[in-house]
Design an enzyme around this catalytic site. Structure first.
Site, PDB file in Angstrom:
ATOM      1  N   GLU A   1       2.609  42.963  -4.876  1.00  0.00           N
ATOM      2  CA  GLU A   1       3.350  43.658  -5.736  1.00  0.00           C
ATOM      3  C   GLU A   1       4.363  42.865  -6.378  1.00  0.00           C
ATOM      4  OE1 GLU A   1       5.250  46.953  -4.069  1.00  0.00           O
ATOM      5  OE2 GLU A   1       6.287  47.683  -5.679  1.00  0.00           O
TER       6      GLU A   1
ATOM      7  N   ASN B   1       0.426  55.783  -6.957  1.00  0.00           N
ATOM      8  CA  ASN B   1       1.232  55.239  -5.435  1.00  0.00           C
ATOM      9  C   ASN B   1       2.266  56.019  -5.075  1.00  0.00           C
ATOM     10  OD1 ASN B   1       1.521  52.682  -3.725  1.00  0.00           O
ATOM     11  ND2 ASN B   1       3.417  53.184  -4.568  1.00  0.00           N
ATOM     12  N   GLU B   2       2.117  56.257  -3.845  1.00  0.00           N
ATOM     13  CA  GLU B   2       3.114  57.015  -3.261  1.00  0.00           C
ATOM     14  C   GLU B   2       3.557  58.554  -4.128  1.00  0.00           C
ATOM     15  OE1 GLU B   2       5.944  54.528  -1.035  1.00  0.00           O
ATOM     16  OE2 GLU B   2       4.331  53.894   0.292  1.00  0.00           O
TER      17      GLU B   2
ATOM     18  N   TYR C   1       3.993  52.129   7.564  1.00  0.00           N
ATOM     19  CA  TYR C   1       4.657  50.923   8.133  1.00  0.00           C
ATOM     20  C   TYR C   1       5.172  51.254   9.514  1.00  0.00           C
ATOM     21  CZ  TYR C   1       4.616  49.057   3.228  1.00  0.00           C
ATOM     22  OH  TYR C   1       4.501  48.611   2.215  1.00  0.00           O
TER      23      TYR C   1
ATOM     24  N   GLU D   1      -1.410  50.188   2.389  1.00  0.00           N
ATOM     25  CA  GLU D   1      -0.031  49.455   2.665  1.00  0.00           C
ATOM     26  C   GLU D   1      -0.013  49.650   4.116  1.00  0.00           C
ATOM     27  OE1 GLU D   1       3.611  50.147   0.533  1.00  0.00           O
ATOM     28  OE2 GLU D   1       2.159  50.355  -1.548  1.00  0.00           O
TER      29      GLU D   1
ATOM     30  N   GLN E   1       3.120  42.424   2.751  1.00  0.00           N
ATOM     31  CA  GLN E   1       2.423  42.073   1.522  1.00  0.00           C
ATOM     32  C   GLN E   1       2.017  40.378   1.739  1.00  0.00           C
ATOM     33  OE1 GLN E   1       4.187  42.971  -2.215  1.00  0.00           O
ATOM     34  NE2 GLN E   1       4.792  45.148  -1.384  1.00  0.00           N
TER      35      GLN E   1
HETATM   36  O1  AHR Z   1       5.713  47.378   0.042  1.00  0.00           O
HETATM   37  C1  AHR Z   1       6.953  47.856  -0.334  1.00  0.00           C
HETATM   38  C2  AHR Z   1       7.056  49.199  -0.898  1.00  0.00           C
HETATM   39  O2  AHR Z   1       6.720  49.991   0.111  1.00  0.00           O
HETATM   40  C3  AHR Z   1       5.793  49.514  -1.859  1.00  0.00           C
HETATM   41  O3  AHR Z   1       6.278  49.257  -3.331  1.00  0.00           O
HETATM   42  C4  AHR Z   1       5.700  51.258  -1.762  1.00  0.00           C
HETATM   43  O4  AHR Z   1       4.670  51.839  -2.084  1.00  0.00           O
HETATM   44  C5  AHR Z   1       6.246  51.373  -0.283  1.00  0.00           C
HETATM   45  O5  AHR Z   1       7.189  52.201  -0.353  1.00  0.00           O
END
Ligand code: AHR
Length: 487
Positions: free
Chosen positions: A25, A173-174, A243, A294, A345
């Protein structure tokens, strides 16, 4: 001692190579002074991209790379990243680190990076602040045959007569958060608008991925899947993000932190099974396989070598390596449900493979795990059974696969205090074993990690393996068994 049975006649599915995907990103130090140093830099580079990373990344066979975000995607206009005079814009993350976006890396540069490393591009399309027509124009610019449309001619003028190969496009995205704070039903309608006009242009070239849930938000998945199942909207996959977060400091964690974080990472399996169940329930299991675009640890900020200059830059220790192996084993063992996954990432950010700045560039233990697991890509996953494996503190995570003449068994010891011996049994194998080797990533200290000063503090070691004897999986360590099969 544990016994590991690999049930050789029982295949659970094919491991899509894209499960070993990555994410880059425009955030913090991922691109600028990370992957990208610029063509005029004294740092060795290939057309602006850091040479060291190009070579080392290519070596682990990255199948796919997601770009340009993340949240960044939802204020990105593709026109900012083509041609000569590129505007400087406030980056999505500016409120966190004050950085503006120079747009030095745009569509052409990113595609070139993908070509250099051998990865396929996966574009994330802005659905919050551009129209479906502008998204379709980006596709037109990228995919239309040479000399056909006005945008194809503009692409040619910008140096690329041939169309780009972009097999995956994420629609948003999200969108439950930074991507517009939408409800699932509202997003589903937006998805239908965007996907209909996008697929109309890329019908035979690209897959469209619908934006999915945040972690365990099953109500999002339920609403999205039922909405799309009741429509004619084209869809080729559904994402979700997870995450596992943090427990303790990135580097100075204790034993409790170790198990808490591994426990959170282990939740990935339940998430995969439950999200996928909704697609199966609606008969959408083939059209909406999971894209976990992600995933990774998200430690407290500021522990990376730049000491806080790069947003979300974190050190990466053997804990991150074991979590990487645990997660990739979960992906392998659930491969029938997964189309793609992208660790977040690639460089200088979150669960990264590279830490770079100025002349320095190192790989993290996570990089080595991706290297040790790469033989699983495209292989047939085999069923495995490990005795006494319920308690995380004594668990050895495992997956096994076979491709052509090579069987690969990957293991991660979840205990941070005890080595564990594992006796492998290849049940039902109807071929001979020609040779076996073993690659081990481990360190005496569970906090071990690489730094600019000590770049090889954690490196894997390979030796011959004797399959008639137990294999020791060191505490907080990762092992790959590579078995070459004969007739
Ligand atoms: O990876 C960092 C951020 O985490 C990304 O931009 C977003 O999609 C997520 O919340």
């Amino acid at each position: 001692m544990k016994k590991l049975t690999v049930v050789c006649p029982e295949a659970t599915g094919t491991i899509a190579p894209e499960i070993y995907g990555h994410f880059s990103e425009h955030i913090g130090g991922v691109f600028y002074d990370g992957l990208w140093v610029g063509k005029d830099s004294e740092i060795p580079n290939v057309n602006g991209f850091r040479k060291d990373i190009v070579e080392k990344f290519r070596a682990i066979n990255p199948p796919v790379l997601r770009w340009p975000g993340g949240c960044y995607a939802e204020t990105y206009h593709w026109r900012d990243g083509i041609g000569e005079n590129r505007p400087v814009r406030p980056n999505w993350w500016k409120k966190h680190d004050g950085r503006d976006e120079p747009n030095h890396v745009g569509t052409h540069e990113f595609i070139e990076f993908c070509e250099l490393v051998g990865a396929k591009p996966y574009f994330a399309v802005n659905v919050t602040s551009i129209t479906p027509m502008e998204a379709r124009d980006w596709m037109d610019y990228c995919l239309s045959p040479q000399g056909s449309t006005t945008l194809a001619l503009e692409r040619e003028k910008n140096g690329h007569p041939e169309p780009f190969d972009i097999p995956y496009w994420g629609v948003g995205n999200e969108n439950w958060g930074g991507g517009g704070n939408m409800t699932a039903d509202y997003y589903a309608l937006e998805y239908r608008r965007f996907a209909t006009v996008m697929k109309n242009l890329c019908w035979d070239k690209s897959d469209l991925i619908a934006g999915g849930a945040n972690g365990a938000d099953y109500s999002w998945t339920k609403d999205l899947v039922s909405n799309l199942a009741g429509s004619n909207a084209p869809v080729d996959g559904m994402s979700f993000h997870y995450y596992c977060g943090k427990s303790g400091d990135c580097v100075d964690y204790n034993e409790d932190d170790w198990y808490i974080l591994l426990g959170k990472a282990e939740k990935m399996e339940e998430l995969i099974r439950r999200h996928y169940a909704f697609t199966v329930g609606h008969g959408m299991q083939d059209k909406m396989k999971l894209v976990i675009d992600e995933w990774g640890c998200w430690h407290p900020d500021g522990s990376g070598p730049s000491k806080g200059y790069n947003l979300f830059e974190q050190q990466s220790t053997m804990r991150d390596a074991v979590i990487t192996a645990l997660t990739l084993n979960i992906f392998n063992n659930n491969c029938q449900a997964i189309k793609m996954a992208n660790v977040a990432q690639l460089c200088n950010n979150l669960h990264c493979l590279f830490l770079a700045g100025g002349e320095n560039c190192i790989v993290t233990p996570t990089y080595h795990v991706f290297d040790m697991f790469k033989a699983h890509q495209g292989a047939t996953c085999l069923r495995t059974l490990m005795t006494d494996n319920d308690d995380l503190k004594e668990k050895v995570s495992v997956s096994a696969s076979v491709k052509d003449d090579v069987m690969t068994i990957t293991m991660a010891n979840c205990s941070c205090t005890e080595d564990i011996d594992v006796l492998p049994e290849l049940l039902g194998l109807n071929r001979t074993v020609k040779s076996a080797s073993m690659t081990v990533l481990a360190a005496d200290d569970m906090h071990a990690h690489n730094t600019f000063e000590a770049p090889d503090a954690v490196v894997p070691v390979t030796c011959a393996a004797d399959l008639t004897k137990p294999v020791t999986v060191p505490k907080a360590g990762v092992v790959t068994l590579t078995i070459t099969l004969g007739e």
